[in-house]
Each structure stands twice: as structure tokens, then as C-alpha cells.
Design an enzyme around this catalytic site. Structure first.
Site, PDB file in Angstrom:
ATOM      1  N   GLY A  47      -2.953   6.608  13.421  1.00 38.77           N
ATOM      2  CA  GLY A  47      -4.017   5.271  14.515  1.00 38.77           C
ATOM      3  C   GLY A  47      -4.681   4.217  13.100  1.00 38.77           C
ATOM      4  O   GLY A  47      -4.202   4.125  12.247  1.00 38.77           O
ATOM      5  N   ASP A  48      -5.526   3.687  13.867  1.00 40.79           N
ATOM      6  CA  ASP A  48      -6.177   2.342  13.327  1.00 40.79           C
ATOM      7  C   ASP A  48      -7.267   2.028  13.749  1.00 40.79           C
ATOM      8  O   ASP A  48      -7.900   2.453  14.504  1.00 40.79           O
ATOM      9  CB  ASP A  48      -5.081   1.227  13.041  1.00 40.79           C
ATOM     10  N   LYS A  61       1.158  -1.422   0.094  1.00 39.57           N
ATOM     11  CA  LYS A  61       0.276  -0.197  -0.080  1.00 39.57           C
ATOM     12  C   LYS A  61       0.732   1.230  -0.027  1.00 39.57           C
ATOM     13  O   LYS A  61       0.435   1.836  -1.136  1.00 39.57           O
ATOM     14  CB  LYS A  61      -1.097   0.276   1.708  1.00 39.57           C
ATOM     15  N   SER A  98      -0.651  10.726   5.057  1.00 33.04           N
ATOM     16  CA  SER A  98      -0.591  10.848   6.879  1.00 33.04           C
ATOM     17  C   SER A  98       0.966  11.068   5.948  1.00 33.04           C
ATOM     18  O   SER A  98       2.501  11.977   6.827  1.00 33.04           O
ATOM     19  CB  SER A  98      -0.045   9.314   7.001  1.00 33.04           C
ATOM     20  N   ASN A 127     -14.008   5.852  11.828  1.00 35.81           N
ATOM     21  CA  ASN A 127     -13.152   7.230  11.234  1.00 35.81           C
ATOM     22  C   ASN A 127     -13.550   6.577   9.954  1.00 35.81           C
ATOM     23  O   ASN A 127     -14.169   7.603   8.871  1.00 35.81           O
ATOM     24  CB  ASN A 127     -11.620   6.909  11.440  1.00 35.81           C
ATOM     25  N   LYS A 153       3.272  -2.177  11.277  1.00 34.92           N
ATOM     26  CA  LYS A 153       1.935  -1.899  11.654  1.00 34.92           C
ATOM     27  C   LYS A 153       2.028  -2.123  13.479  1.00 34.92           C
ATOM     28  O   LYS A 153       2.969  -3.340  13.596  1.00 34.92           O
ATOM     29  CB  LYS A 153       1.326  -3.039  10.936  1.00 34.92           C
TER      30      LYS A 153
HETATM   31  P1  NDP Z   1     -13.065   3.337  14.340  1.00 29.10           P
HETATM   32  O1  NDP Z   1     -11.928   1.912  14.899  1.00 29.10           O
HETATM   33  O2  NDP Z   1     -12.768   4.161  13.677  1.00 29.10           O
HETATM   34  O3  NDP Z   1     -14.213   1.909  13.550  1.00 29.10           O
HETATM   35  C1  NDP Z   1     -13.862   0.971  13.570  1.00 29.10           C
HETATM   36  C2  NDP Z   1     -15.541   0.553  12.605  1.00 29.10           C
HETATM   37  O4  NDP Z   1     -15.862  -1.053  12.151  1.00 29.10           O
HETATM   38  C3  NDP Z   1     -16.658   0.473  14.429  1.00 29.10           C
HETATM   39  O5  NDP Z   1     -17.671   0.662  13.436  1.00 29.10           O
HETATM   40  C4  NDP Z   1     -16.515  -1.477  15.029  1.00 29.10           C
HETATM   41  O6  NDP Z   1     -17.739  -1.218  15.206  1.00 29.10           O
HETATM   42  C5  NDP Z   1     -16.781  -1.788  13.433  1.00 29.10           C
HETATM   43  N1  NDP Z   1     -15.398  -2.978  13.864  1.00 29.10           N
HETATM   44  C6  NDP Z   1     -14.771  -3.241  14.245  1.00 29.10           C
HETATM   45  N2  NDP Z   1     -13.985  -4.503  14.475  1.00 29.10           N
HETATM   46  C7  NDP Z   1     -15.619  -5.181  14.073  1.00 29.10           C
HETATM   47  C8  NDP Z   1     -14.958  -6.826  14.168  1.00 29.10           C
HETATM   48  N3  NDP Z   1     -14.094  -7.382  15.150  1.00 29.10           N
HETATM   49  N4  NDP Z   1     -16.400  -6.891  14.264  1.00 29.10           N
HETATM   50  C9  NDP Z   1     -16.785  -6.161  13.504  1.00 29.10           C
HETATM   51  N5  NDP Z   1     -17.162  -5.031  13.216  1.00 29.10           N
HETATM   52  C10 NDP Z   1     -16.253  -4.061  14.113  1.00 29.10           C
HETATM   53  O7  NDP Z   1     -12.035   1.891  12.727  1.00 29.10           O
HETATM   54  P2  NDP Z   1     -11.405   2.758  11.823  1.00 29.10           P
HETATM   55  O8  NDP Z   1     -12.545   3.370  10.719  1.00 29.10           O
HETATM   56  O9  NDP Z   1     -10.110   3.750  11.423  1.00 29.10           O
HETATM   57  O10 NDP Z   1     -10.962   1.232  11.163  1.00 29.10           O
HETATM   58  C11 NDP Z   1     -11.698   0.090  10.200  1.00 29.10           C
HETATM   59  C12 NDP Z   1     -11.061  -0.306   9.046  1.00 29.10           C
HETATM   60  O11 NDP Z   1     -10.239   0.694   7.984  1.00 29.10           O
HETATM   61  C13 NDP Z   1      -9.725  -1.120   9.082  1.00 29.10           C
HETATM   62  O12 NDP Z   1     -10.112  -2.072   8.899  1.00 29.10           O
HETATM   63  C14 NDP Z   1      -8.250  -0.496   9.148  1.00 29.10           C
HETATM   64  O13 NDP Z   1      -7.855  -0.979   9.155  1.00 29.10           O
HETATM   65  C15 NDP Z   1      -8.905   0.336   7.695  1.00 29.10           C
HETATM   66  N6  NDP Z   1      -8.072   1.489   7.646  1.00 29.10           N
HETATM   67  C16 NDP Z   1      -7.816   2.490   8.815  1.00 29.10           C
HETATM   68  C17 NDP Z   1      -7.417   3.693   8.279  1.00 29.10           C
HETATM   69  C18 NDP Z   1      -7.434   5.209   8.792  1.00 29.10           C
HETATM   70  O14 NDP Z   1      -6.923   5.883   8.541  1.00 29.10           O
HETATM   71  N7  NDP Z   1      -7.934   4.592   9.933  1.00 29.10           N
HETATM   72  C19 NDP Z   1      -6.873   3.943   7.102  1.00 29.10           C
HETATM   73  C20 NDP Z   1      -6.903   2.638   6.072  1.00 29.10           C
HETATM   74  C21 NDP Z   1      -7.331   1.113   6.662  1.00 29.10           C
HETATM   75  P3  NDP Z   1     -17.467  -1.434  16.641  1.00 29.10           P
HETATM   76  O15 NDP Z   1     -17.780   0.314  17.605  1.00 29.10           O
HETATM   77  O16 NDP Z   1     -18.832  -2.290  17.325  1.00 29.10           O
HETATM   78  O17 NDP Z   1     -16.467  -2.008  17.262  1.00 29.10           O
HETATM   79  O1  2IT Z   2      -3.989   1.100   7.798  1.00 27.47           O
HETATM   80  C1  2IT Z   2      -3.517   1.783   6.844  1.00 27.47           C
HETATM   81  O2  2IT Z   2      -2.952   2.071   6.092  1.00 27.47           O
HETATM   82  C2  2IT Z   2      -3.304   2.923   8.458  1.00 27.47           C
HETATM   83  N1  2IT Z   2      -4.158   2.000   9.626  1.00 27.47           N
HETATM   84  C3  2IT Z   2      -3.510   4.628   8.129  1.00 27.47           C
HETATM   85  C4  2IT Z   2      -1.789   4.019   8.374  1.00 27.47           C
HETATM   86  C5  2IT Z   2      -0.713   5.312   8.701  1.00 27.47           C
HETATM   87  O3  2IT Z   2      -0.058   5.289   8.965  1.00 27.47           O
HETATM   88  O4  2IT Z   2      -1.498   6.798   8.171  1.00 27.47           O
END
Ligand code: NDP
Ligand code: 2IT
Length: 447
Positions: free
Chosen positions: A167-168, A116, A379, A243, A128
């Protein structure tokens, strides 16, 4: 013995060496599975065992995190940072706090991150980390103490030119703030570039919060454009309500799509009039509540505890929650219901069987390492901004993000066509991401 057998034997060896880590095995199969035509054309990569080397992290750090809760009870969690590959730049990748986190999850995420980050073309390596800590239901003070305990070990491994976390799942600006504060306290350095996703008032990019979701919508828009279509009037599903989901919903709506459902790990909310984003943001960002509350605010909306969001008919599916949320059965259902495009906001949200089914059915699949790269790309822009001790306006960053997503889309499309898999963005993303890293590894000598 043909090259395709080599790919299979490399995967088997990785699986043998990393027992009990099914998510990592799946990610390796998904990525390395695309490499046969590349290795055919580049025997030097076979000779130098570049694929075998890229599957073995540079370094894996595991540590104890002990902290006490508001009642004075002591808890012991485990912390992880996997520094996977630094051929293109400092290790870069998020931290995940979720009870399901173990080494296999961190390795799958770190491995995907290598390719990525390479696709962004912004000079960042792959890594990570995270913890099996569950922030749900914890007070701000508890989260702060956990973050401080976590950083008390991690600080010695990171740095603006070494390894830059973000974050993640379960880690947002609150957690980044507490961790950055502890890093500063221990090192006595205000080293902005050591973290991304910082608050906008103290070195954060003004568009980092929105970037992953916006970037996902831009990528889907590009995929649809190739097919002579757009998001205008399309019915969309967005899983999750964190997010990535929130800002995917916002941008899809701005681009004319109609998002009818979103979810959390407890259930699904369906609103045939279109999800009211302000309500979702109030519940999730303001109150850290549950999506079930949406139906209290909008009586016409329907909340289903548990349930399967992918059963709802849609044109565009945007999985934005977590890994393996779309299985083969879900993919079949989506295709039957007329889904034409899938944009992966989450990392590895579709199983390998689901992806195969989508591709066979002619569905456009924007693979996570391309479609959600807008987050980490922004980022990298935050790191540039910090290095220049300057602050860029939101519109400037958003425009750059748009360009980056267009470039990544084009890169994937071109690589797919060049290596005999036209229209297969997953193969294109894997190959293009890999080639940049592989060339750098060859140039930097055996390690
Ligand atoms: P958040 O913690 O903000 O939100 C996660 C969401 O997904 C919540 O609604 C949560 O529900 C749900 N969720 C998480 N785990 C589970 C599970 N095991 N089963 C069902 N629902 C689940 O995280 P993000 O939005 O940051 O991340 C979401 C995805 O995007 C992840 O896969 C992450 O790796 C990916 N990602 C994030 C990036 C970022 O910049 N933040 C960048 C690229 C990818 P609940 O509250 O009930 O747990
Ligand atoms: O999965 C991802 O790309 C992230 N959670 C963001 C990583 C970052 O360094 O901004």
C-alpha cells in the site's frame, strides 16, 4: 574536473533525459548530492558508471485501466509500475492511488525506495506503482472494480520472487484484498508473498498496519536519545490523518509525547489537550470521513480549513501526508518556534531547501528513507512469514521492528560520520543505502 562536478553533471544529465518530472529530479538531486565523498573514495564506481545506472529504472510499465462506475459510466485511468532496481532482491514498494499520480511521482518514489529498502538490510529491491485513480467518494463496489481492472494488467509483471507491491496513499487493506483476489483468480495460485499488507486472517503481518508510524516514532526516539532527550513531554505536530499519521500519533503518545494537531488535505485540527486518537480512528478508519468532524466531537478543539500546520509551535514535527509539504518558509517558521527534531513519515515531505535550513539550524532530521522504513521492513518480515507458512504474534514483529529501526539509525549515523558529515542522517542514509546496492551491482556484472 573534480568529482563534485561529476555529481552535478550526472544530475544534469538525468534531468535532461527525464523532462517534465520535477519530483524525480528533486529526489535524484537529494540522493546523488550526497555521493561526492563516496565517489572520491571509490573510483571503481565512477568507472563503472554505477550512479548513472542506478538513476535509470530497470523497467517502466504504463498501462490503461478502464472500469465502470455504479451508474454504468466508463472511466479511463492510467496505471504505473516502475521496477527500479533489483540488485538486492525482488522489486518491492507500494502502490499509490491519487489523482496527482503520474510517471514523475512514481519514479521519485521508486528511486527513494531503492535506498530505503537497502537500509533495512532485508534483501529487497526498489520499485513503486500506482494510478491517477481517485478513490475518494467511490463506493466499495467501484473501488473493487477499479482494483480488478488494475490487476488484470499488473498481474503479469509481479510475483513473490519478482515484484511485490503493497500500500501507499489511497491503498490500504481493502484495496490490497481486492487486488490479491484478482491476482489469485487470474493465476489460480494462492501466492501469499506476491503482496504485503494483506489482512491478518489471510497471510498478513499482524503489525504491518502500525509499522510505518510506530517505526517513525522509534526512529525519532533514537535521534532524541543521542541528544540526551526523549519524546516525554514534547509537543508534536503530525500532518495527515491516514495510515502513517494515525500510528505515529499512537506511538508518540505512548512514548510520552503530546500531539496537538493533525490534518488532511482540507484543513487542520488543533487540540491543545492532545489529539484523541480514538476519534481520529473512528472518523478516518471507520467512516472514511474528514478531519473537520473532529471538532464536532470535541468542542474545545479548533478546526481551520486550509491553513498551515507548521505555523503551530512544536518541539517535534512529523510530516506524514505527502511530498513537499514542508517548504523553506515552513522550515524557517518551525526553527523560529523551537522545533528540535523532524521525522519524515511521508516520502520526500521536505524540499531540499527546507532540509538544508534544518541542518544549518542544528535540527535533527530523520530522512524519509530511514525514518519511514519500518513499513517496508515489516513488509519484508511479512514475506519471511509467508515463505515459512507461519504466523508471527504482534509483539514479536513489533520487537523486530524496534531492533530494525535502531539498526537503521545507527547505520545512518555511522556512515555520516565516516564520510565527513557527522550528525547528517540524510547523507548517512543516502551513502549507506547506496553502498550496499552499488556493491551488489558491481558483483552482478554490467546491466
Ligand atoms: P493514506 O492515504 O492513508 O493517508 C494520506 C494522508 O495524507 C491523508 O490524511 C491525506 O488527506 C493526506 N494527503 C495525501 N495527499 C495529500 C495532498 N496532496 N495534500 C494534502 N494532504 C494529503 O496514506 P499513508 O498514510 O499510507 O501515506 C502517507 C505518506 O507516507 C505518503 O507520503 C506515503 O508515501 C508515505 N509512506 C507510507 C507507508 C505505508 O506503509 N503506508 C510507508 C512509508 C511511507 P486526504 O484524505 O485529504 O487526501
Ligand atoms: O513508501 C513505502 O515504503 C511504502 N509505501 C511501503 C512499501 C512496502 O512495500 O511496504
Amino acid at each position: 574536473m573534480g568529482i563534485s562536478t561529476d555529481v552535478e553533471s550526472i544530475c544534469e544529465e538525468v534531468i535532461r533525459r527525464n523532462p517534465g518530472e520535477p519530483e524525480f529530479h528533486q529526489a535524484v538531486r537529494e540522493v546523488v548530492g550526497s555521493f561526492a565523498p563516496v565517489l572520491d573514495r571509490h573510483p571503481e564506481l565512477v568507472e563503472e558508471k554505477v550512479v548513472e545506472r542506478i538513476c535509470e529504472p530497470d523497467r517502466q510499465i504504463l498501462f490503461r485501466v478502464a472500469w465502470d462506475d455504479d451508474e454504468g459510466q466508463v472511466h479511463v485511468n492510467r496505471g504505473f509500475r516502475v521496477e527500479f532496481n533489483s540488485a538486492l532482491g525482488p522489486y518491492k514498494g507500494g502502490l499509490r492511488f491519487h489523482p496527482s499520480v503520474y510517471l514523475g511521482i512514481v519514479k521519485f518514489l521508486g528511486f527513494e525506495q531503492i535506498f530505503k529498502n537497502s537500509l533495512t538490510n532485508l534483501g529487497i529491491g526498489g520499485g513503486k506503482g500506482g494510478s491517477d485513480f481517485d478513490p475518494k467518494g467511490r463506493s466499495d463496489d467501484e473501488v473493487m472494480r477499479f482494483c480488478q481492472a488494475f490487476m488484470t494488467e499488473l498481474y503479469r509483471h509481479i510475483g513473490a520472487n519478482t515484484d511485490v507491491p503493497a500500500g501507499d496513499i489511497g491503498v490500504g487493506s481493502r484495496e490490497i484484498g481486492y487486488m490479491f483476489g484478482q491476482y489469485k483468480r487470474i493465476t489460480n495460485r494462492f501466492e501469499s508473498g506476491v503482496f504485503t499488507g494483506k489482512g491478518p486472517g489471510w497471510g498478513g503481518s499482524l503489525a504491518r498496519t502500525e509499522a510505518t508510524g510506530y517505526g517513525l516514532a522509534y526512529f525519532v526516539q533514537e535521534m532524541l536519545k543521542v541528544r540526551g532527550e526523549s519524546l516525554e513531554g514534547k509537543t508534536c505536530l503530525v500532518s495527515g490523518s491516514g495510515n502513517v499519521a494515525v500510528y505515529a500519533i499512537q506511538k508518540v503518545q505512548e512514548l510520552g509525547g503530546k500531539v496537538v494537531a493533525c490534518s488532511d488535505s482540507d484543513g487542520i485540527v488543533y487540540d491543545e489537550r492532545g489529539i484523541e486518537l480514538d476519534t481520529v480512528r473512528r472518523i478516518k478508519e471507520g467512516e472514511r470521513g474528514r478531519i473537520a468532524e473532529y471538532a464536532d466531537a470535541h468542542k474545545h478543539a479548533r478546526y481551520t480549513p486550509g491553513g498551515n500546520i507548521w505555523d503551530i509551535p512544536c518541539h517535534v514535527a512529523l510530516p506524514c501526508a505527502t511530498q513537499n509539504e514542508i517548504g523553506k518558509g515552513d522550515a524557517k517558521k518551525l526553527v523560529e518556534n523551537g522545533c528540535v527534531a523532524v521525522g519524515e513519515g511521508a516520502n520526500m515531505p521536505s524540499t531540499n531547501e527546507a532540509i538544508r535550513l534544518f541542518l544549518d539550524a542544528g535540527v535533527a532530521v530523520g530522512p524519509a528513507k530511514a525514518a519511514n522504513a519500518g513499513g517496508v521492513a515489516t513488509s519484508a518480515l511479512e514475506m519471511q512469514q509467508n515463505a515459512g507458512r507461519t504466523a508471527w504474534p504482534f509483539e514479536y514483529v513489533d520487537e523486530k521492528l524496534r531492533e530494525i529501526m535502531r539498526d537503521i539509525h545507527a547505520t545512518c549515523r555511522e556512515a555520516a560520520a565516516e564520510y565527513g558529515a557527522p550528525g547528517n542522517y540524510l547523507a548517512g542514509a543516502n551513502i549507506a543505502g547506496f553502498m550496499r546496492v552499488a556493491r551488489a551491482m558491481l558483483a552482478q556484472g554490467l546491466a
